[in-house]
Design a protein around this motif. Structure first.
Motif, PDB file in Angstrom:
ATOM      1  N   ASN A  78       0.802  -1.227   0.000  1.00 30.87           N
ATOM      2  CA  ASN A  78       0.000   0.000   0.000  1.00 30.87           C
ATOM      3  C   ASN A  78       0.835   1.277   0.000  1.00 30.87           C
ATOM      4  O   ASN A  78       0.352   2.340  -0.382  1.00 30.87           O
ATOM      5  CB  ASN A  78      -0.920   0.014   1.226  1.00 30.87           C
ATOM      6  CG  ASN A  78      -2.103  -0.923   1.057  1.00 30.87           C
ATOM      7  OD1 ASN A  78      -2.820  -0.841   0.074  1.00 30.87           O
ATOM      8  ND2 ASN A  78      -2.290  -1.818   2.019  1.00 30.87           N
ATOM      9  N   ASN A  79       2.088   1.186   0.440  1.00 33.59           N
ATOM     10  CA  ASN A  79       2.876   2.409   0.593  1.00 33.59           C
ATOM     11  C   ASN A  79       3.218   3.069  -0.740  1.00 33.59           C
ATOM     12  O   ASN A  79       3.597   4.244  -0.777  1.00 33.59           O
ATOM     13  CB  ASN A  79       4.165   2.117   1.364  1.00 33.59           C
ATOM     14  CG  ASN A  79       5.036   1.085   0.664  1.00 33.59           C
ATOM     15  OD1 ASN A  79       4.533   0.115   0.118  1.00 33.59           O
ATOM     16  ND2 ASN A  79       6.345   1.283   0.701  1.00 33.59           N
ATOM     17  N   LEU A  80       3.092   2.346  -1.863  1.00 33.35           N
ATOM     18  CA  LEU A  80       3.406   2.926  -3.169  1.00 33.35           C
ATOM     19  C   LEU A  80       2.157   3.348  -3.941  1.00 33.35           C
ATOM     20  O   LEU A  80       2.267   3.948  -5.002  1.00 33.35           O
ATOM     21  CB  LEU A  80       4.204   1.930  -4.017  1.00 33.35           C
ATOM     22  CG  LEU A  80       5.636   1.650  -3.555  1.00 33.35           C
ATOM     23  CD1 LEU A  80       6.295   0.620  -4.463  1.00 33.35           C
ATOM     24  CD2 LEU A  80       6.455   2.932  -3.531  1.00 33.35           C
ATOM     25  N   VAL A  81       0.986   3.019  -3.424  1.00 27.27           N
ATOM     26  CA  VAL A  81      -0.257   3.345  -4.122  1.00 27.27           C
ATOM     27  C   VAL A  81      -0.754   4.712  -3.672  1.00 27.27           C
ATOM     28  O   VAL A  81      -0.911   4.966  -2.482  1.00 27.27           O
ATOM     29  CB  VAL A  81      -1.342   2.284  -3.850  1.00 27.27           C
ATOM     30  CG1 VAL A  81      -2.656   2.682  -4.514  1.00 27.27           C
ATOM     31  CG2 VAL A  81      -0.885   0.927  -4.367  1.00 27.27           C
ATOM     32  N   LYS A  82      -0.991   5.582  -4.644  1.00 26.34           N
ATOM     33  CA  LYS A  82      -1.484   6.920  -4.322  1.00 26.34           C
ATOM     34  C   LYS A  82      -2.721   7.204  -5.178  1.00 26.34           C
ATOM     35  O   LYS A  82      -2.656   7.154  -6.400  1.00 26.34           O
ATOM     36  CB  LYS A  82      -0.414   7.980  -4.586  1.00 26.34           C
ATOM     37  CG  LYS A  82       0.852   7.800  -3.757  1.00 26.34           C
ATOM     38  CD  LYS A  82       1.845   8.916  -4.010  1.00 26.34           C
ATOM     39  CE  LYS A  82       3.152   8.680  -3.265  1.00 26.34           C
ATOM     40  NZ  LYS A  82       2.968   8.680  -1.808  1.00 26.34           N
ATOM     41  N   THR A  83      -3.832   7.475  -4.522  1.00 27.27           N
ATOM     42  CA  THR A  83      -5.058   7.845  -5.219  1.00 27.27           C
ATOM     43  C   THR A  83      -5.227   9.352  -5.083  1.00 27.27           C
ATOM     44  O   THR A  83      -5.645   9.853  -4.040  1.00 27.27           O
ATOM     45  CB  THR A  83      -6.275   7.117  -4.621  1.00 27.27           C
ATOM     46  OG1 THR A  83      -6.047   5.705  -4.688  1.00 27.27           O
ATOM     47  CG2 THR A  83      -7.542   7.443  -5.398  1.00 27.27           C
ATOM     48  N   ARG A  84      -4.883  10.074  -6.142  1.00 26.40           N
ATOM     49  CA  ARG A  84      -4.888  11.532  -6.064  1.00 26.40           C
ATOM     50  C   ARG A  84      -4.929  12.129  -7.464  1.00 26.40           C
ATOM     51  O   ARG A  84      -4.811  11.421  -8.467  1.00 26.40           O
ATOM     52  CB  ARG A  84      -3.637  12.029  -5.336  1.00 26.40           C
ATOM     53  CG  ARG A  84      -2.361  11.476  -5.934  1.00 26.40           C
ATOM     54  CD  ARG A  84      -1.141  11.859  -5.154  1.00 26.40           C
ATOM     55  NE  ARG A  84      -0.732  13.230  -5.440  1.00 26.40           N
ATOM     56  CZ  ARG A  84       0.478  13.697  -5.135  1.00 26.40           C
ATOM     57  NH1 ARG A  84       1.347  12.919  -4.500  1.00 26.40           N
ATOM     58  NH2 ARG A  84       0.808  14.927  -5.423  1.00 26.40           N
ATOM     59  N   ASN A  85      -5.086  13.422  -7.533  1.00 24.90           N
ATOM     60  CA  ASN A  85      -5.099  14.134  -8.798  1.00 24.90           C
ATOM     61  C   ASN A  85      -3.681  14.183  -9.369  1.00 24.90           C
ATOM     62  O   ASN A  85      -2.755  14.687  -8.723  1.00 24.90           O
ATOM     63  CB  ASN A  85      -5.628  15.559  -8.583  1.00 24.90           C
ATOM     64  CG  ASN A  85      -5.894  16.276  -9.890  1.00 24.90           C
ATOM     65  OD1 ASN A  85      -5.235  16.040 -10.892  1.00 24.90           O
ATOM     66  ND2 ASN A  85      -6.875  17.165  -9.876  1.00 24.90           N
ATOM     67  N   ILE A  86      -3.500  13.664 -10.575  1.00 30.32           N
ATOM     68  CA  ILE A  86      -2.176  13.618 -11.194  1.00 30.32           C
ATOM     69  C   ILE A  86      -1.591  15.016 -11.364  1.00 30.32           C
ATOM     70  O   ILE A  86      -0.368  15.201 -11.339  1.00 30.32           O
ATOM     71  CB  ILE A  86      -2.254  12.888 -12.549  1.00 30.32           C
ATOM     72  CG1 ILE A  86      -2.463  11.392 -12.310  1.00 30.32           C
ATOM     73  CG2 ILE A  86      -0.997  13.112 -13.386  1.00 30.32           C
ATOM     74  CD1 ILE A  86      -2.593  10.580 -13.569  1.00 30.32           C
ATOM     75  N   GLN A  87      -2.458  16.012 -11.502  1.00 27.06           N
ATOM     76  CA  GLN A  87      -1.974  17.374 -11.724  1.00 27.06           C
ATOM     77  C   GLN A  87      -1.241  17.949 -10.509  1.00 27.06           C
ATOM     78  O   GLN A  87      -0.590  18.991 -10.615  1.00 27.06           O
ATOM     79  CB  GLN A  87      -3.134  18.281 -12.120  1.00 27.06           C
ATOM     80  CG  GLN A  87      -3.677  17.967 -13.509  1.00 27.06           C
ATOM     81  CD  GLN A  87      -4.974  18.691 -13.800  1.00 27.06           C
ATOM     82  OE1 GLN A  87      -6.021  18.075 -13.944  1.00 27.06           O
ATOM     83  NE2 GLN A  87      -4.914  20.007 -13.891  1.00 27.06           N
ATOM     84  N   SER A  88      -1.340  17.250  -9.376  1.00 27.51           N
ATOM     85  CA  SER A  88      -0.606  17.697  -8.189  1.00 27.51           C
ATOM     86  C   SER A  88       0.754  17.012  -8.076  1.00 27.51           C
ATOM     87  O   SER A  88       1.529  17.308  -7.167  1.00 27.51           O
ATOM     88  CB  SER A  88      -1.426  17.411  -6.923  1.00 27.51           C
ATOM     89  OG  SER A  88      -1.559  16.009  -6.715  1.00 27.51           O
ATOM     90  N   LEU A  89       1.057  16.105  -9.007  1.00 22.35           N
ATOM     91  CA  LEU A  89       2.328  15.375  -8.971  1.00 22.35           C
ATOM     92  C   LEU A  89       3.475  16.300  -9.374  1.00 22.35           C
ATOM     93  O   LEU A  89       3.380  17.040 -10.352  1.00 22.35           O
ATOM     94  CB  LEU A  89       2.260  14.184  -9.929  1.00 22.35           C
ATOM     95  CG  LEU A  89       3.386  13.154  -9.869  1.00 22.35           C
ATOM     96  CD1 LEU A  89       3.399  12.455  -8.517  1.00 22.35           C
ATOM     97  CD2 LEU A  89       3.227  12.139 -10.994  1.00 22.35           C
ATOM     98  N   SER A  90       4.559  16.246  -8.623  1.00 26.60           N
ATOM     99  CA  SER A  90       5.702  17.124  -8.886  1.00 26.60           C
ATOM    100  C   SER A  90       6.909  16.326  -9.368  1.00 26.60           C
ATOM    101  O   SER A  90       6.999  15.109  -9.163  1.00 26.60           O
ATOM    102  CB  SER A  90       6.082  17.893  -7.619  1.00 26.60           C
ATOM    103  OG  SER A  90       6.611  16.998  -6.642  1.00 26.60           O
ATOM    104  N   VAL A  91       7.847  17.031  -9.994  1.00 27.64           N
ATOM    105  CA  VAL A  91       9.097  16.411 -10.432  1.00 27.64           C
ATOM    106  C   VAL A  91       9.836  15.825  -9.235  1.00 27.64           C
ATOM    107  O   VAL A  91      10.382  14.714  -9.302  1.00 27.64           O
ATOM    108  CB  VAL A  91       9.988  17.444 -11.152  1.00 27.64           C
ATOM    109  CG1 VAL A  91      11.357  16.844 -11.461  1.00 27.64           C
ATOM    110  CG2 VAL A  91       9.323  17.923 -12.428  1.00 27.64           C
TER     111      VAL A  91
END
Length: 235
Positions: A10-23
Motif C-alpha cells: 500500500n505504501n506505493l499506491v497513491k489515489t490523487r489528482n495527477i496534476q498535483s504530482l511534482s518532479v
C-alpha cells in the motif's frame, strides 16, 4: 489500485489528482518507467473531440510538462483510443519526448494481431532513451515489424469462453424478441468479436458481441423457422 497494492504494498499506491504530482516526487521514487492511458473521451469518434480543450486532457498536459524534467525516466508506454494519433494532445506528448531525448515509435494495433479474437483498435506509443529501435520511425505502424512479429493462428471463440456460465448472463427473452436482428451474434467456430463499449448490456447495437453455443448453421436454421412462423401468422 487494489491489484497493485496486493503485489507491491500500500505504501506505493497513491489515489490523487495527477496534476498535483511534482518532479521532486517522481525523482524521489526513482521511477524509470512511465505507463499511461490518459482519458480517451476527448478523442473518441463518438464524442465531441475537444482534444486539449477538454478538461480531461489536463492531466496529460501536466505529465508532458514533467517528462523533460524527470531525469530518471528511461521508458514510456502510452495507450489511447484510435483517433488520438491525429490530436493536439498527441503532438504535445511527442514534443515532450523529443525535448527529453527519447526515441519513439507509434502503432495502431488490435488484439486480433496477437491471437485474441476481438477487434479493438488502439493507439500505442513506446519510447526509450539510449539505443534507438531497430525498425523505422516517422510513421504509424499498423502491424508489428516483421522481425518482431510472430506467426500466430487466431483462436476460435470456443477456446476462450468460460463453461457453465451463470444464467444471469443470458440475454433476456424480451430483448431477444425485439432486438435480435441488430445484435452481433458470434458462434464457437468464429475467430472474431466486436469491440466492447461501456454501453454493453444497456444497448444492443454496436456495443459488443453476444455469444451463442450454437453453430452458424443451427442459428441460421432457427432464424429461418422464426421467419416462416411470422409469415404464416401474418397470413
Amino acid at each position: 489500485n487494489a491489484v497493485y497494492a496486493h503485489n507491491y504494498g500500500n505504501n506505493l499506491v497513491k489515489t490523487r489528482n495527477i496534476q498535483s504530482l511534482s518532479v521532486k516526487e517522481v525523482e524521489k521514487l526513482q521511477a524509470n518507467m512511465l505507463l499511461m492511458s490518459p482519458p480517451c473521451q476527448p478523442h473518441t469518434r463518438q464524442g465531441l473531440q475537444r482534444d486539449t480543450e477538454d478538461k480531461r486532457s489536463d492531466a496529460l498536459t501536466h505529465i508532458c510538462g514533467l517528462i523533460p524534467e524527470c531525469q530518471n525516466l528511461q521508458y514510456i508506454l502510452m495507450e489511447n483510443v484510435k483517433g488520438f494519433e491525429s490530436s493536439q494532445a498527441r503532438n504535445q506528448f511527442i514534443e515532450a519526448l523529443e525535448r527529453s531525448g527519447f526515441h519513439w515509435r507509434e502503432f495502431i494495433l488490435t488484439p486480433t494481431q496477437f491471437n485474441v479474437p476481438n477487434t479493438r483498435y488502439r493507439y500505442y506509443c513506446i519510447a526509450r532513451k539510449g539505443a534507438d529501435f531497430p525498425f523505422a520511425g516517422g510513421k504509424i505502424w499498423e502491424a508489428m515489424p516483421e522481425d518482431i512479429a510472430q506467426n500466430q493462428v487466431l483462436s476460435q471463440i470456443s477456446e476462450i469462453v468460460e463453461e457453465n456460465v451463470s444464467s444471469d448472463f443470458l440475454v433476456p427473452d424480451d430483448v431477444l424478441n425485439k432486438r435480435v436482428l441488430v445484435m452481433d451474434i458470434i458462434h464457437p467456430a468464429q475467430s472474431r468479436s466486436m469491440c466492447f463499449t461501456k454501453g454493453y448490456t444497456h444497448y444492443t447495437e454496436g456495443t459488443g458481441s453476444a455469444y451463442t453455443p450454437l453453430s452458424e448453421e443451427e442459428s441460421h436454421r432457427i432464424f429461418e423457422l422464426v421467419k416462416e412462423i411470422d409469415t404464416n401468422n401474418q397470413e
